[in-house]
Design a protein around this motif. Structure first.
Motif, PDB file in Angstrom:
ATOM      1  N   ALA A   7      -2.631   5.538   2.959  1.00  0.00           N
ATOM      2  CA  ALA A   7      -2.206   4.454   3.815  1.00  0.00           C
ATOM      3  C   ALA A   7      -1.507   4.993   5.032  1.00  0.00           C
ATOM      4  O   ALA A   7      -0.838   5.988   5.011  1.00  0.00           O
ATOM      5  CB  ALA A   7      -1.261   3.523   3.052  1.00  0.00           C
ATOM      6  N   GLY A   8      -1.661   4.261   6.102  1.00  0.00           N
ATOM      7  CA  GLY A   8      -0.907   4.585   7.297  1.00  0.00           C
ATOM      8  C   GLY A   8      -1.772   4.982   8.465  1.00  0.00           C
ATOM      9  O   GLY A   8      -2.801   5.586   8.323  1.00  0.00           O
ATOM     10  N   CYS A  87     -14.191   1.441   6.456  1.00  0.00           N
ATOM     11  CA  CYS A  87     -13.710   1.443   5.065  1.00  0.00           C
ATOM     12  C   CYS A  87     -14.418   0.417   4.183  1.00  0.00           C
ATOM     13  O   CYS A  87     -14.592   0.636   2.978  1.00  0.00           O
ATOM     14  CB  CYS A  87     -12.197   1.179   5.040  1.00  0.00           C
ATOM     15  SG  CYS A  87     -11.228   2.413   5.919  1.00  0.00           S
ATOM     16  N   ARG A  88     -14.777  -0.727   4.785  1.00  0.00           N
ATOM     17  CA  ARG A  88     -15.404  -1.819   4.035  1.00  0.00           C
ATOM     18  C   ARG A  88     -14.649  -2.097   2.736  1.00  0.00           C
ATOM     19  O   ARG A  88     -15.210  -1.987   1.625  1.00  0.00           O
ATOM     20  CB  ARG A  88     -16.865  -1.504   3.752  1.00  0.00           C
ATOM     21  CG  ARG A  88     -17.709  -1.360   5.003  1.00  0.00           C
ATOM     22  CD  ARG A  88     -19.163  -1.136   4.691  1.00  0.00           C
ATOM     23  NE  ARG A  88     -19.965  -1.002   5.896  1.00  0.00           N
ATOM     24  CZ  ARG A  88     -21.278  -0.808   5.910  1.00  0.00           C
ATOM     25  NH1 ARG A  88     -21.950  -0.724   4.761  1.00  0.00           N
ATOM     26  NH2 ARG A  88     -21.929  -0.705   7.044  1.00  0.00           N
ATOM     27  N   PRO A  89     -13.378  -2.442   2.824  1.00  0.00           N
ATOM     28  CA  PRO A  89     -12.567  -2.630   1.617  1.00  0.00           C
ATOM     29  C   PRO A  89     -13.031  -3.829   0.790  1.00  0.00           C
ATOM     30  O   PRO A  89     -13.501  -4.833   1.338  1.00  0.00           O
ATOM     31  CB  PRO A  89     -11.163  -2.872   2.190  1.00  0.00           C
ATOM     32  CG  PRO A  89     -11.405  -3.449   3.547  1.00  0.00           C
ATOM     33  CD  PRO A  89     -12.625  -2.745   4.065  1.00  0.00           C
ATOM     34  N   ALA A 207      -6.829  -0.589   6.161  1.00  0.00           N
ATOM     35  CA  ALA A 207      -7.748  -1.478   6.871  1.00  0.00           C
ATOM     36  C   ALA A 207      -7.343  -2.937   6.704  1.00  0.00           C
ATOM     37  O   ALA A 207      -7.324  -3.707   7.667  1.00  0.00           O
ATOM     38  CB  ALA A 207      -9.177  -1.253   6.363  1.00  0.00           C
ATOM     39  N   LEU A 208      -7.005  -3.324   5.476  1.00  0.00           N
ATOM     40  CA  LEU A 208      -6.608  -4.712   5.222  1.00  0.00           C
ATOM     41  C   LEU A 208      -5.290  -5.048   5.916  1.00  0.00           C
ATOM     42  O   LEU A 208      -5.134  -6.128   6.494  1.00  0.00           O
ATOM     43  CB  LEU A 208      -6.483  -4.943   3.712  1.00  0.00           C
ATOM     44  CG  LEU A 208      -7.805  -4.892   2.922  1.00  0.00           C
ATOM     45  CD1 LEU A 208      -7.523  -4.902   1.427  1.00  0.00           C
ATOM     46  CD2 LEU A 208      -8.692  -6.060   3.313  1.00  0.00           C
ATOM     47  N   ALA A 209      -4.333  -4.115   5.878  1.00  0.00           N
ATOM     48  CA  ALA A 209      -3.054  -4.350   6.535  1.00  0.00           C
ATOM     49  C   ALA A 209      -3.225  -4.457   8.049  1.00  0.00           C
ATOM     50  O   ALA A 209      -2.576  -5.278   8.708  1.00  0.00           O
ATOM     51  CB  ALA A 209      -2.071  -3.231   6.199  1.00  0.00           C
ATOM     52  N   MET A 210      -4.110  -3.626   8.614  1.00  0.00           N
ATOM     53  CA  MET A 210      -4.375  -3.694  10.048  1.00  0.00           C
ATOM     54  C   MET A 210      -4.978  -5.047  10.406  1.00  0.00           C
ATOM     55  O   MET A 210      -4.663  -5.632  11.453  1.00  0.00           O
ATOM     56  CB  MET A 210      -5.322  -2.566  10.454  1.00  0.00           C
ATOM     57  CG  MET A 210      -5.499  -2.402  11.950  1.00  0.00           C
ATOM     58  SD  MET A 210      -4.046  -1.710  12.776  1.00  0.00           S
ATOM     59  CE  MET A 210      -4.174   0.015  12.280  1.00  0.00           C
ATOM     60  N   ALA A 211      -5.863  -5.564   9.531  1.00  0.00           N
ATOM     61  CA  ALA A 211      -6.453  -6.879   9.767  1.00  0.00           C
ATOM     62  C   ALA A 211      -5.383  -7.970   9.717  1.00  0.00           C
ATOM     63  O   ALA A 211      -5.379  -8.896  10.535  1.00  0.00           O
ATOM     64  CB  ALA A 211      -7.545  -7.153   8.737  1.00  0.00           C
ATOM     65  N   VAL A 212      -4.452  -7.869   8.761  1.00  0.00           N
ATOM     66  CA  VAL A 212      -3.346  -8.829   8.677  1.00  0.00           C
ATOM     67  C   VAL A 212      -2.508  -8.790   9.959  1.00  0.00           C
ATOM     68  O   VAL A 212      -2.179  -9.836  10.536  1.00  0.00           O
ATOM     69  CB  VAL A 212      -2.449  -8.521   7.454  1.00  0.00           C
ATOM     70  CG1 VAL A 212      -1.167  -9.353   7.510  1.00  0.00           C
ATOM     71  CG2 VAL A 212      -3.202  -8.801   6.162  1.00  0.00           C
ATOM     72  N   ALA A 213      -2.182  -7.595  10.422  1.00  0.00           N
ATOM     73  CA  ALA A 213      -1.382  -7.452  11.634  1.00  0.00           C
ATOM     74  C   ALA A 213      -2.109  -8.041  12.843  1.00  0.00           C
ATOM     75  O   ALA A 213      -1.503  -8.710  13.693  1.00  0.00           O
ATOM     76  CB  ALA A 213      -1.060  -5.981  11.877  1.00  0.00           C
TER      77      ALA A 213
END
Length: 315
Positions: A7-8, A87-89, A207-213
């Protein structure tokens, strides 16, 4: 799974190695043969730092057109798109605690980026990064529980006092507040970066956190910049900022972390205020006074000292 690698972006990957004990310990260190080949990873880390800070300098040149919030929106949206495509999480199979962690990670990311770009819109880039680094430094000091780190904290405070010239009379106080707020968000970001890395495979959590942000900041960016966000030249510069400040350095750091001890990695990342000051001078013409340069040096020294204390010296 290694929480640092999992992460990060460029900023939090560095910070996780600096301030999260389990992240630093998990990486280990190379033997004698590895030390001989350490120059390559060192170049990667320094290149990542240069990419981040020169990306921030490019972002400052875009602010007169899109505003600070608009630049943050462009960076987060572009980085989110790239990371989601790469990443295609998986969206299924995660618990509420997993989603709560990744959302908190995204909120911290949005706060850190939003406050930092508000800061560099008002104060020199090198000064802003120096103040922001106090967040991870404070976390490192508190996490170590060693008395010697109080000395490093005192050294950092001395640097901040010098930076302000005895009261911050010559520096925009609102910019200072934004930079310190970004540092606080960075410290929170570090903690949730590690937690997200333990809950999600590879870089899925990032990737998911970046999408949330990106989703959180999109309304703010639209409110400030409006149709400017979809002007081709503005979008191109925003994409460049995203690549320079997120995608490229993240990739370089992941490659470096495979062969570089966490302690060495963290200390190299402590040099970012100096890199930021250089980028500000070369791209933005932001010259620093002798006192400001000394102040940045003190904060860098405090960061290095805190890291060495925490991880028990270079491996």
């Amino acid at each position: 799974m290694n929480p640092v690698k999992g992460a990060g972006t460029a900023e939090p990957v560095a910070a996780a190695a600096v301030a999260v004990p389990e992240a630093a310990g998990a990486l280990g260190g190379p033997g004698r043969g590895g030390r001989r080949a350490a120059l390559g990873p060192v170049v990667l880390v320094v290149s990542a730092g240069m990419s981040v800070q020169f990306g921030a300098a490019v972002a400052v040149t875009l602010m007169p057109t899109a505003g600070a919030a608009g630049v943050v929106t462009l960076r987060l949206v572009a980085a989110a798109i790239v990371l989601m495509l790469i990443c295609r999480p998986k969206l299924r199979g995660h618990s509420r605690a997993d989603w709560g962690t990744v959302v908190a990670f995204g909120v911290a990311m949005a706060g850190m980026n939003g406050l930092f770009y508000q800061a560099v819109d008002r104060i020199p880039l090198g000064v802003a990064v120096t103040l922001e680094v106090l967040g991870p430094l404070a976390l490192s000091v508190f996490a170590s529980r060693r008395l010697v780190n109080a000395l490093w904290a005192a050294l950092a405070l001395a640097g901040v006092a010098l930076l302000g010239g005895g009261g911050f009379g010559r520096i925009d106080l609102v910019g200072v507040a934004y930079a310190l707020g970004a540092g606080a968000c960075w410290a929170v970001y570090i903690l949730f970066s590690a937690r997200t890395g333990r809950r999600f495979p590879q870089a899925d959590g990032l990737a998911l956190a970046m999408a949330v942000a990106a989703v959180l900041f999109l309304p703010i960016g639209i409110a400030q910049a409006g149709a400017t966000l979809v002007v081709p030249s503005t979008m191109a510069l925003g994409a460049a900022v995203a690549v320079l400040s997120s995608v490229l350095p993240y990739t370089l750091e992941l490659l470096a972390l495979r062969r570089l001890p966490a302690s060495t990695f963290a200390i190299l990342m402590s040099l970012e205020p100096a890199i930021a000051a250089t980028a500000g001078f070369l791209i933005l013409g932001q010259a620093l006074s002798w006192f400001q340069a000394l102040a940045i040096g003190l904060v860098i020294g405090a960061s290095m000292g805190a890291v060495r204390t925490q991880v028990g010296g270079l491996g």
